[in-house]
Design an enzyme around this catalytic site. Structure first.
Site, short mmCIF file in Angstrom:
data_model
loop_
_atom_site.label_atom_id
_atom_site.label_comp_id
_atom_site.label_asym_id
_atom_site.label_seq_id
_atom_site.Cartn_x
_atom_site.Cartn_y
_atom_site.Cartn_z
N ASP A 53 -8.72 46.20 18.42
CA ASP A 53 -9.88 45.42 18.77
C ASP A 53 -9.77 44.11 18.01
O ASP A 53 -9.14 44.06 16.95
CB ASP A 53 -11.18 46.13 18.40
N ASP B 213 -6.12 39.65 18.17
CA ASP B 213 -6.45 38.99 19.44
C ASP B 213 -5.21 39.09 20.32
O ASP B 213 -4.18 38.48 20.02
CB ASP B 213 -6.83 37.54 19.19
N ASN C 295 -6.59 47.58 27.93
CA ASN C 295 -7.99 47.62 28.33
C ASN C 295 -8.76 46.36 27.93
O ASN C 295 -9.81 46.08 28.49
CB ASN C 295 -8.66 48.86 27.70
N TYR D 194 -11.57 34.84 35.93
CA TYR D 194 -11.46 36.26 35.61
C TYR D 194 -10.71 36.99 36.73
O TYR D 194 -9.80 37.78 36.47
CB TYR D 194 -12.85 36.83 35.42
N LYS E 111 -7.08 38.98 36.43
CA LYS E 111 -6.94 40.40 36.73
C LYS E 111 -5.97 40.63 37.89
O LYS E 111 -5.19 41.58 37.89
CB LYS E 111 -8.31 41.00 37.06
#
Length: 263
Positions: A41, A67, A95, A167, A171
């Protein structure tokens, strides 16, 4: 009783695992026989909290703050985390999503009013993050002739959603990358698949989905009229990480309550 989804002591790296879907994926893997789980994370405290949950299950856990949009940081993370885990990465779940650690209000403006530096957050996390972590782990998978890679994408890319251009592009790019990687790496025993999500209850979406009127308006577009839960996504991801899916590669599996259909 035989567990068809047994991970068989493999070492897994899950990005964006400090909350929501990623956290649930980590716990699913730990509950189904993972030997070690690397919990990534960008916030160290979140990674450490989930790692503690995994350790409480009796499974080795390594918190790894990083990151994923920074290739150098990812390479360092993988090297240090695998040393701590005592094994290389067998399973990679990409994820990490949304706009990364530094979102701004400008990212919600119409695309034609944004500057490149304002959409790079989406590209950095959702596309380059996938490239960076995969590049840092897949070589050893190929050497060992075993690997499972699962990339979490979105129906914003499959279906197209107003106001989510950057976005959606990121993806969709991750999904295309996954198909190409599957074609290249399959003969080495490495599978690569995508899980495509729609409205799923996470800390980021909780406020919208807890508003009953807003939730009802959103759910009108869904066949199964409830939001997705982290468990819904994690169930499919666990399957694709297991040997039960050893003959499945290059595919995108919608876990979306019927928001959109796929042939």
């Amino acid at each position: 009783m035989h567990d068809l989804l047994d991970i068989k002591g493999r070492t897994a790296l899950v990005t964006g695992a400090g909350q929501g879907v990623g956290r649930r994926v980590v716990l699913h893997l730990a509950e189904h026989g993972a030997g070690a789980v690397i919990v990534n994370d960008y916030r160290a405290e979140r990674a450490e909290a989930v790692a503690a949950e995994v350790e409480a299950l009796g499974v080795r856990a390594v918190p790894a703050a990083c990151d994923v949009s920074d290739l150098g940081a990812v390479q360092t993370m993988v090297r240090q985390a695998t040393e701590s885990a005592g094994a290389p990465v067998d399973i990679l779940v990409n994820n990490a999503g949304n706009a990364g650690p530094n979102p701004t209000e400008a990212m919600s403006r119409p695309f034609w009013e944004q500057r490149p530096d304002e959409w790079n957050g989406f590209l950095g996390t959702n596309l380059y993050g996938v490239l960076n972590t995969t590049h840092s782990t897949v070589g050893e998978m190929i050497d060992r002739e075993y690997g499972r890679i699962v990339n979490v994408v979105s129906d914003a890319a499959r279906f197209g959603e107003k106001g989510r251009e950057s976005y959606s592009a990121a993806k969709a790019g991750a999904a295309g990358f996954t198909r190409s990687l599957a074609a290249s790496a399959g003969r080495y025993g490495v599978t690569a698949n995508c899980v495509s999500l729609a409205a799923t209850r996470t800390p980021r979406t909780a406020d919208r989905l807890e508003d009953e009127q807003l939730q009802a308006a959103i759910m009108k577009r869904y066949i199964i009229r409830r939001p997705g839960e982290p468990e819904d996504a994690a169930n499919m991801i666990l399957f694709l990480c297991s040997d039960a899916a050893s003959w499945v590669t290059g595919q995108t599996f919608p876990v979306n309550g019927g928001y959109s259909f796929a042939l």
